[in-house]
Design a protein around this motif. Structure first.
Motif, PDB file in Angstrom:
ATOM      1  N   GLU A  49       8.224 -11.150   0.548  1.00 50.19           N
ATOM      2  CA  GLU A  49       9.688 -11.200   0.382  1.00 50.19           C
ATOM      3  C   GLU A  49      10.271 -11.266   1.786  1.00 50.19           C
ATOM      4  O   GLU A  49      10.362 -10.255   2.467  1.00 50.19           O
ATOM      5  CB  GLU A  49      10.176  -9.954  -0.371  1.00 50.19           C
ATOM      6  N   SER A 107       3.933  -7.590   2.550  1.00 46.18           N
ATOM      7  CA  SER A 107       5.388  -7.513   2.522  1.00 46.18           C
ATOM      8  C   SER A 107       5.885  -6.137   2.956  1.00 46.18           C
ATOM      9  O   SER A 107       6.820  -5.605   2.383  1.00 46.18           O
ATOM     10  CB  SER A 107       5.869  -7.836   1.094  1.00 46.18           C
ATOM     11  N   GLY A 108       5.243  -5.602   3.981  1.00 48.88           N
ATOM     12  CA  GLY A 108       5.612  -4.248   4.398  1.00 48.88           C
ATOM     13  C   GLY A 108       5.492  -3.292   3.233  1.00 48.88           C
ATOM     14  O   GLY A 108       6.279  -2.357   3.097  1.00 48.88           O
ATOM     15  N   THR A 110       4.304  -0.384   1.004  1.00 51.89           N
ATOM     16  CA  THR A 110       3.699   0.932   1.138  1.00 51.89           C
ATOM     17  C   THR A 110       2.605   1.131   0.096  1.00 51.89           C
ATOM     18  O   THR A 110       2.790   0.779  -1.073  1.00 51.89           O
ATOM     19  CB  THR A 110       4.778   2.013   0.946  1.00 51.89           C
ATOM     20  N   ARG A 115       1.507   2.363  -7.331  1.00 55.16           N
ATOM     21  CA  ARG A 115       1.140   0.954  -7.202  1.00 55.16           C
ATOM     22  C   ARG A 115      -0.371   0.767  -7.294  1.00 55.16           C
ATOM     23  O   ARG A 115      -0.846  -0.244  -7.816  1.00 55.16           O
ATOM     24  CB  ARG A 115       1.672   0.394  -5.881  1.00 55.16           C
ATOM     25  N   THR A 159      10.138   2.039  -1.957  1.00 51.47           N
ATOM     26  CA  THR A 159       9.984   3.482  -1.815  1.00 51.47           C
ATOM     27  C   THR A 159      11.323   4.111  -1.421  1.00 51.47           C
ATOM     28  O   THR A 159      11.599   5.253  -1.782  1.00 51.47           O
ATOM     29  CB  THR A 159       8.908   3.810  -0.761  1.00 51.47           C
ATOM     30  N   ASP A 196      12.906   1.492   5.240  1.00 51.41           N
ATOM     31  CA  ASP A 196      11.854   1.713   6.226  1.00 51.41           C
ATOM     32  C   ASP A 196      12.460   1.725   7.627  1.00 51.41           C
ATOM     33  O   ASP A 196      13.187   0.790   8.012  1.00 51.41           O
ATOM     34  CB  ASP A 196      10.811   0.596   6.134  1.00 51.41           C
TER      35      ASP A 196
HETATM   36  N1  ARG Z   1       7.775  -0.170   2.406  1.00 46.43           N
HETATM   37  C1  ARG Z   1       8.724  -0.227   1.361  1.00 46.43           C
HETATM   38  C2  ARG Z   1       8.040  -0.307   0.026  1.00 46.43           C
HETATM   39  O1  ARG Z   1       6.917  -0.601  -0.073  1.00 46.43           O
HETATM   40  C3  ARG Z   1       9.711  -1.377   1.499  1.00 46.43           C
HETATM   41  C4  ARG Z   1       9.095  -2.720   1.645  1.00 46.43           C
HETATM   42  C5  ARG Z   1      10.106  -3.847   1.575  1.00 46.43           C
HETATM   43  N2  ARG Z   1       9.505  -5.086   1.961  1.00 46.43           N
HETATM   44  C6  ARG Z   1      10.131  -6.247   1.948  1.00 46.43           C
HETATM   45  N3  ARG Z   1       9.496  -7.310   2.374  1.00 46.43           N
HETATM   46  N4  ARG Z   1      11.343  -6.343   1.531  1.00 46.43           N
HETATM   47  O2  ARG Z   1       8.615  -0.077  -0.987  1.00 46.43           O
END
Ligand code: ARG
Length: 272
Positions: A49, A107-108, A110, A115, A159, A196
């Motif tokens: 994303e 996508s960063g 967590t 999950r 998160t 984050d």
């Molecule tokens: N680290 C957080 C999660 O996993 C936010 C990640 C959002 N990443 C993004 N590409 N929008 O929920």
């Protein structure tokens, strides 16, 4: 000041132990694993994303750029697999993995227990944590508790959204992306954003968002992982490549490119 320098200072001043001490790092204790022989030949379609700089975003030509993008490309090279990115909504990534329409998601994201019941994660590749952002002139908000009864903007399915949901009597407004949530705060339509820390700090550093500051301590310590469908034949090849990049300096170089500093400390081999 260069953006990376700003981000470095910001991360440092944020009570460093949590973000920086931690941010990543070539863990030398990894055991070499055999390259997963049965991994699919590729290409691996990798969902992301891309409204989450500095991890993933689109440049002025619409090209995907960011820490995650460079890391995933390097993993593909290391594993000898072609990587193709596909942009998806954040809350659509896990369903796409479950449906088997993508081979991986970076996508960063967590690594969480919840999950992990529906997808498999790579070893942790980044240490992050949630931070509260408020208007620059807000002197009242100091902690999660002080958000009681307030309006909190978040990105859906994150998160940060889950944490906002634990605040007593808070109104949680959800947005499709973190920048939209931050914009809501900047416009004065929300009292806070829970997101984050590295992403919020980057938005402030680059001037993508104005009149906003980060308060207090980080709310959580979280580790990002690359998600794959459960029992994916590619997970072992992914982890092997990632471990090699952590050891051979490639990870450090990518980290330095996006964060302006070498990673400090080491990453655990597992997050759960
Ligand atoms: N680290 C957080 C999660 O996993 C936010 C990640 C959002 N990443 C993004 N590409 N929008 O929920």
């Amino acid at each position: 000041m260069k953006r990376s320098q700003f981000l470095k200072n910001a991360l440092l001043s944020l009570g460093a132990t949590v973000v920086l001490a931690a941010c990543g790092g070539g863990d030398t204790a990894t055991t070499p694993v055999e390259n997963g022989g049965e991994a699919t030949a590729g290409p691996w379609v990798v969902g992301t994303e891309p409204a989450f700089p500095p991890f993933e975003s689109q440049d002025e030509n619409g090209e995907l750029v960011g820490f995650d993008i460079d890391l995933m490309r390097a993993i593909g090279e290391q594993a000898g697999v072609e990587v193709e990115f596909e942009s998806l909504p954040f809350d659509g990534l896990i369903p796409a993995l479950q449906a088997g329409t993508i081979e991986a998601a970076i996508s960063g994201m967590t690594i969480t227990e919840e999950r992990a019941q529906t997808v498999d994660f790579s070893r942790p590749y980044f240490r992050a944590g949630l931070a509260i952002a408020v208007a620059e002139d807000d002197t009242e908000t100091t902690s999660l508790e002080s958000l009681e009864g307030k309006t909190i903007a978040v990105q859906i399915g994150t998160t940060g959204a889950a944490t906002a949901g634990t605040v007593k009597d808070a109104t949680v407004s959800t947005f499709d992306s973190a920048p939209l949530a931050l914009q809501e705060l900047s416009n004065g339509n929300a009292d806070a954003v829970i997101n984050d820390a590295p992403a919020t700090l980057d938005a402030i550093a680059t001037g993508n968002i104005g009149g906003v500051k980060v308060v207090g301590e980080l709310l959580t310590e979280e580790f990002y992982g690359i998600a794959m469908p459960q029992d994916s034949p590619n997970l072992e090849a992914l982890n092997t490549a990632l471990a090699e990049l952590l050891e051979n300096g490639t990870y450090d170089a990518i980290y330095e490119k996006w964060f302006g500093t070498a990673p400090v400390g080491t990453l655990p081999e597992a997050a759960l």
